[in-house]
Design a protein around this motif. Structure first.
Motif, PDB file in Angstrom:
ATOM      1  N   ALA A   1       0.831  -1.204   0.000  1.00 28.78           N
ATOM      2  CA  ALA A   1       0.000   0.000   0.000  1.00 28.78           C
ATOM      3  C   ALA A   1       0.864   1.251   0.000  1.00 28.78           C
ATOM      4  O   ALA A   1       1.891   1.325   0.682  1.00 28.78           O
ATOM      5  N   SER A   2       0.413   2.256  -0.736  1.00 30.63           N
ATOM      6  CA  SER A   2       1.157   3.516  -0.803  1.00 30.63           C
ATOM      7  C   SER A   2       0.793   4.453   0.344  1.00 30.63           C
ATOM      8  O   SER A   2       1.470   5.459   0.561  1.00 30.63           O
ATOM      9  N   PHE A   3      -0.267   4.125   1.074  1.00 27.59           N
ATOM     10  CA  PHE A   3      -0.698   4.948   2.208  1.00 27.59           C
ATOM     11  C   PHE A   3      -1.404   4.056   3.208  1.00 27.59           C
ATOM     12  O   PHE A   3      -2.362   3.361   2.856  1.00 27.59           O
ATOM     13  N   VAL A   4      -0.919   4.053   4.452  1.00 30.26           N
ATOM     14  CA  VAL A   4      -1.559   3.284   5.523  1.00 30.26           C
ATOM     15  C   VAL A   4      -1.626   4.166   6.762  1.00 30.26           C
ATOM     16  O   VAL A   4      -0.596   4.669   7.236  1.00 30.26           O
ATOM     17  N   ALA A   5      -2.831   4.363   7.268  1.00 35.15           N
ATOM     18  CA  ALA A   5      -3.024   5.141   8.496  1.00 35.15           C
ATOM     19  C   ALA A   5      -3.974   4.393   9.409  1.00 35.15           C
ATOM     20  O   ALA A   5      -4.753   3.540   8.965  1.00 35.15           O
ATOM     21  N   SER A   6      -3.923   4.715  10.699  1.00 38.09           N
ATOM     22  CA  SER A   6      -4.790   4.064  11.673  1.00 38.09           C
ATOM     23  C   SER A   6      -5.358   5.119  12.614  1.00 38.09           C
ATOM     24  O   SER A   6      -4.664   6.049  13.028  1.00 38.09           O
ATOM     25  N   THR A   7      -6.632   4.962  12.948  1.00 38.21           N
ATOM     26  CA  THR A   7      -7.310   5.902  13.832  1.00 38.21           C
ATOM     27  C   THR A   7      -8.482   5.191  14.491  1.00 38.21           C
ATOM     28  O   THR A   7      -8.594   3.966  14.397  1.00 38.21           O
ATOM     29  N   ALA A   8      -9.355   5.935  15.171  1.00 40.50           N
ATOM     30  CA  ALA A   8     -10.464   5.315  15.900  1.00 40.50           C
ATOM     31  C   ALA A   8     -11.697   6.200  15.839  1.00 40.50           C
ATOM     32  O   ALA A   8     -11.590   7.422  15.719  1.00 40.50           O
ATOM     33  N   ASP A   9     -12.858   5.576  15.942  1.00 39.33           N
ATOM     34  CA  ASP A   9     -14.107   6.333  15.792  1.00 39.33           C
ATOM     35  C   ASP A   9     -14.355   7.314  16.928  1.00 39.33           C
ATOM     36  O   ASP A   9     -15.056   8.305  16.761  1.00 39.33           O
TER      37      ASP A   9
ATOM     38  N   HIS B   1      -7.337   2.498   8.382  1.00 39.19           N
ATOM     39  CA  HIS B   1      -7.894   1.507   9.309  1.00 39.19           C
ATOM     40  C   HIS B   1      -8.513   2.232  10.494  1.00 39.19           C
ATOM     41  O   HIS B   1      -7.852   3.034  11.150  1.00 39.19           O
ATOM     42  N   ILE B   2      -9.801   1.948  10.764  1.00 39.18           N
ATOM     43  CA  ILE B   2     -10.523   2.636  11.837  1.00 39.18           C
ATOM     44  C   ILE B   2     -10.995   1.620  12.868  1.00 39.18           C
ATOM     45  O   ILE B   2     -11.838   0.765  12.572  1.00 39.18           O
ATOM     46  N   SER B   3     -10.452   1.693  14.073  1.00 36.41           N
ATOM     47  CA  SER B   3     -10.968   0.876  15.169  1.00 36.41           C
ATOM     48  C   SER B   3     -12.355   1.399  15.515  1.00 36.41           C
ATOM     49  O   SER B   3     -12.521   2.582  15.814  1.00 36.41           O
ATOM     50  N   GLN B   4     -13.341   0.511  15.476  1.00 34.32           N
ATOM     51  CA  GLN B   4     -14.735   0.942  15.569  1.00 34.32           C
ATOM     52  C   GLN B   4     -15.482   0.134  16.615  1.00 34.32           C
ATOM     53  O   GLN B   4     -15.491  -1.098  16.594  1.00 34.32           O
ATOM     54  N   ARG B   5     -16.113   0.821  17.530  1.00 30.55           N
ATOM     55  CA  ARG B   5     -16.813   0.170  18.647  1.00 30.55           C
ATOM     56  C   ARG B   5     -18.105  -0.504  18.199  1.00 30.55           C
ATOM     57  O   ARG B   5     -18.801  -0.032  17.303  1.00 30.55           O
TER      58      ARG B   5
ATOM     59  N   PRO C   1     -19.134  -4.876  23.857  1.00 32.03           N
ATOM     60  CA  PRO C   1     -18.938  -3.582  24.513  1.00 32.03           C
ATOM     61  C   PRO C   1     -17.580  -3.411  25.180  1.00 32.03           C
ATOM     62  O   PRO C   1     -17.171  -2.282  25.461  1.00 32.03           O
ATOM     63  N   ASN C   2     -16.864  -4.492  25.423  1.00 32.74           N
ATOM     64  CA  ASN C   2     -15.598  -4.397  26.155  1.00 32.74           C
ATOM     65  C   ASN C   2     -14.362  -4.461  25.251  1.00 32.74           C
ATOM     66  O   ASN C   2     -13.242  -4.526  25.747  1.00 32.74           O
ATOM     67  N   ASN C   3     -14.574  -4.434  23.951  1.00 31.42           N
ATOM     68  CA  ASN C   3     -13.430  -4.609  23.049  1.00 31.42           C
ATOM     69  C   ASN C   3     -12.479  -3.419  23.093  1.00 31.42           C
ATOM     70  O   ASN C   3     -11.281  -3.581  23.304  1.00 31.42           O
ATOM     71  N   PHE C   4     -13.004  -2.215  22.908  1.00 30.78           N
ATOM     72  CA  PHE C   4     -12.152  -1.023  22.898  1.00 30.78           C
ATOM     73  C   PHE C   4     -12.470  -0.167  24.120  1.00 30.78           C
ATOM     74  O   PHE C   4     -13.604   0.284  24.292  1.00 30.78           O
ATOM     75  N   ASP C   5     -11.466   0.062  24.945  1.00 31.17           N
ATOM     76  CA  ASP C   5     -11.648   0.898  26.135  1.00 31.17           C
ATOM     77  C   ASP C   5     -11.535   2.364  25.712  1.00 31.17           C
ATOM     78  O   ASP C   5     -10.485   2.992  25.854  1.00 31.17           O
ATOM     79  N   HIS C   6     -12.639   2.912  25.209  1.00 27.57           N
ATOM     80  CA  HIS C   6     -12.600   4.263  24.655  1.00 27.57           C
ATOM     81  C   HIS C   6     -12.493   5.339  25.729  1.00 27.57           C
ATOM     82  O   HIS C   6     -12.264   6.505  25.412  1.00 27.57           O
ATOM     83  N   LYS C   7     -12.663   4.957  26.997  1.00 30.88           N
ATOM     84  CA  LYS C   7     -12.536   5.939  28.071  1.00 30.88           C
ATOM     85  C   LYS C   7     -11.111   6.016  28.605  1.00 30.88           C
ATOM     86  O   LYS C   7     -10.816   6.840  29.462  1.00 30.88           O
TER      87      LYS C   7
ATOM     88  N   SER D   1      -6.781   5.814  27.545  1.00 31.34           N
ATOM     89  CA  SER D   1      -5.841   5.994  26.440  1.00 31.34           C
ATOM     90  C   SER D   1      -4.472   5.388  26.736  1.00 31.34           C
ATOM     91  O   SER D   1      -3.504   5.678  26.040  1.00 31.34           O
ATOM     92  N   ASN D   2      -4.415   4.511  27.765  1.00 34.83           N
ATOM     93  CA  ASN D   2      -3.116   3.945  28.139  1.00 34.83           C
ATOM     94  C   ASN D   2      -2.729   2.724  27.309  1.00 34.83           C
ATOM     95  O   ASN D   2      -1.644   2.188  27.461  1.00 34.83           O
ATOM     96  N   TRP D   3      -3.594   2.306  26.392  1.00 31.99           N
ATOM     97  CA  TRP D   3      -3.313   1.118  25.590  1.00 31.99           C
ATOM     98  C   TRP D   3      -2.939   1.447  24.144  1.00 31.99           C
ATOM     99  O   TRP D   3      -2.685   0.552  23.351  1.00 31.99           O
ATOM    100  N   PHE D   4      -2.910   2.729  23.806  1.00 30.17           N
ATOM    101  CA  PHE D   4      -2.515   3.117  22.450  1.00 30.17           C
ATOM    102  C   PHE D   4      -1.584   4.321  22.496  1.00 30.17           C
ATOM    103  O   PHE D   4      -1.490   5.036  23.493  1.00 30.17           O
ATOM    104  N   SER D   5      -0.892   4.540  21.380  1.00 32.00           N
ATOM    105  CA  SER D   5       0.030   5.670  21.244  1.00 32.00           C
ATOM    106  C   SER D   5      -0.293   6.417  19.954  1.00 32.00           C
ATOM    107  O   SER D   5      -0.900   5.870  19.033  1.00 32.00           O
ATOM    108  N   PHE D   6       0.131   7.669  19.901  1.00 28.45           N
ATOM    109  CA  PHE D   6       0.007   8.460  18.678  1.00 28.45           C
ATOM    110  C   PHE D   6       1.363   8.547  17.989  1.00 28.45           C
ATOM    111  O   PHE D   6       2.395   8.674  18.649  1.00 28.45           O
ATOM    112  N   LEU D   7       1.345   8.478  16.663  1.00 26.44           N
ATOM    113  CA  LEU D   7       2.541   8.706  15.868  1.00 26.44           C
ATOM    114  C   LEU D   7       2.496  10.124  15.329  1.00 26.44           C
ATOM    115  O   LEU D   7       1.452  10.579  14.858  1.00 26.44           O
ATOM    116  N   LYS D   8       3.616  10.826  15.380  1.00 28.80           N
ATOM    117  CA  LYS D   8       3.647  12.201  14.874  1.00 28.80           C
ATOM    118  C   LYS D   8       4.871  12.414  14.000  1.00 28.80           C
ATOM    119  O   LYS D   8       5.913  11.756  14.170  1.00 28.80           O
ATOM    120  N   HIS D   9       4.746  13.355  13.067  1.00 26.01           N
ATOM    121  CA  HIS D   9       5.832  13.703  12.164  1.00 26.01           C
ATOM    122  C   HIS D   9       5.369  14.921  11.373  1.00 26.01           C
ATOM    123  O   HIS D   9       4.167  15.088  11.143  1.00 26.01           O
TER     124      HIS D   9
END
Length: 306
Positions: A174-182, A205-209, A215-221, A223-231
């Motif tokens: 893929a020439s472009f791959v990004a990940s985010t959440a609803d 790719h969108i993680s979607q509740r 109901p317990n798949n994504f702990d949307h309340k 943020s200690n289980w994911f990180s942000f990438l920046k550049h």
């Protein structure tokens, strides 16, 4: 003929209200609400002309998305939004093209089309709604269901490790791959902006509740289980959550590092990989057509005469 989307501002200001159609029919709390609202926010922000915008979907909960936009749309058949979107891109390269697909449309019945869509690298924004199950068919195991999670088709727990959409996309070139959440609206909208500006097939790719069946798949309340990438060439971390979790500097041109973050147990949101130089099938075909020798239509079958 132009081969790139020309985003001309709407002659009359577009508002979210004007993009709305019927009220969406999903379960209360479904992440799909946030995804279509983020896309509407983006359309309003860029003032994309609705009559020059197309939403294509397959089957599943995400398949209903085109019904909720006052744009052109195709609610197609299961696993086939990509070839239909390719037809749109070839026939009308001037249109703003968005493809909506769930984990089944993208990773299961539509997996073969994802291979060729990514390889052809035609211009579109591909939004993968990933709730990690088949929710429309009432909680069945999908290719992205986490191992040991009980479903109606595997009550004792999913047998296999799930497919990883990010590493699948990277592995396919893929020439472009990004990940985010609803549930991270600003980051989701900014991801769509970056994807739209990419000259090719932008895999988001969108993680979607799915609060109804999982109901317990994504702990949307939390943020200690994911990180942000920046550049500087990437996507800014969400301003509400950046100080509540890890933020990592990542160059999206670094493919080896992209695989590292994409395959990690921890989830990383941001621009994972981008290559703006990959050839585009739609551009190649359009250029061939432009350079083709014009022929009299009345003589077009002459070469077949015996």
């Amino acid at each position: 003929m132009t081969t790139d989307t020309v985003s001309k501002p709407a002659p009359v200001p577009i508002t979210i209200k004007e993009l709305n159609t019927e009220n969406p029919r999903w379960c209360a709390g479904c992440g799909d609400f946030g995804i279509i609202m983020a896309l509407k926010r983006f359309i309003v922000d860029r003032q994309l002309v609705p009559s020059q915008t197309v939403n294509v979907s397959g089957i599943g909960c995400s398949g209903r998305a085109p019904n909720y936009f006052n744009t052109y749309g195709v609610h197609s058949i299961h696993g086939r939004p990509i070839p239909i979107a390719l037809g749109v891109a070839l026939a009308r390269p001037d249109l703003n093209l968005f493809v909506h697909a769930g984990d089944g449309d993208a990773m299961s019945i539509g997996g073969n089309h994802l291979i060729h869509g990514i390889n052809k690298n035609f211009k579109c924004v591909f939004l993968m709604y990933d709730n990690e199950m088949y929710a429309l068919t009432k909680n069945q195991t999908s290719p992205t269901t986490r191992r040991d999670h009980p479903t109606n088709t595997q009550p004792q727990g999913s047998f296999l490790n799930p497919l990883n959409p990010v590493t699948v996309a990277l592995g396919l070139g893929a020439s472009f791959v990004a990940s985010t959440a609803d549930w991270i609206p600003d980051h989701l909208t900014n991801t769509m902006k970056t994807a739209f500006d990419h000259p090719g097939f932008a895999f988001v790719h969108i993680s979607q509740r799915c609060p109804h069946f999982d109901p317990n798949n994504f702990d949307h309340k939390n943020s200690n289980w994911f990180s942000f990438l920046k550049h500087p060439n990437g996507i800014d971390p969400d301003r509400r959550l950046a100080d509540k979790t890890e933020v990592i500097e990542h160059d999206p041109s670094n493919l080896a590092q992209a695989f590292q973050y994409g395959s990690a147990d921890r989830r990383y949101f941001g621009l994972i990989f981008q290559n703006k130089e990959k050839p585009r099938y739609d551009s190649i075909l359009h250029n061939l057509v432009d350079k083709a020798v014009k022929k009299d239509r009345s003589k077009i079958l002459d070469s077949f005469m015996v």
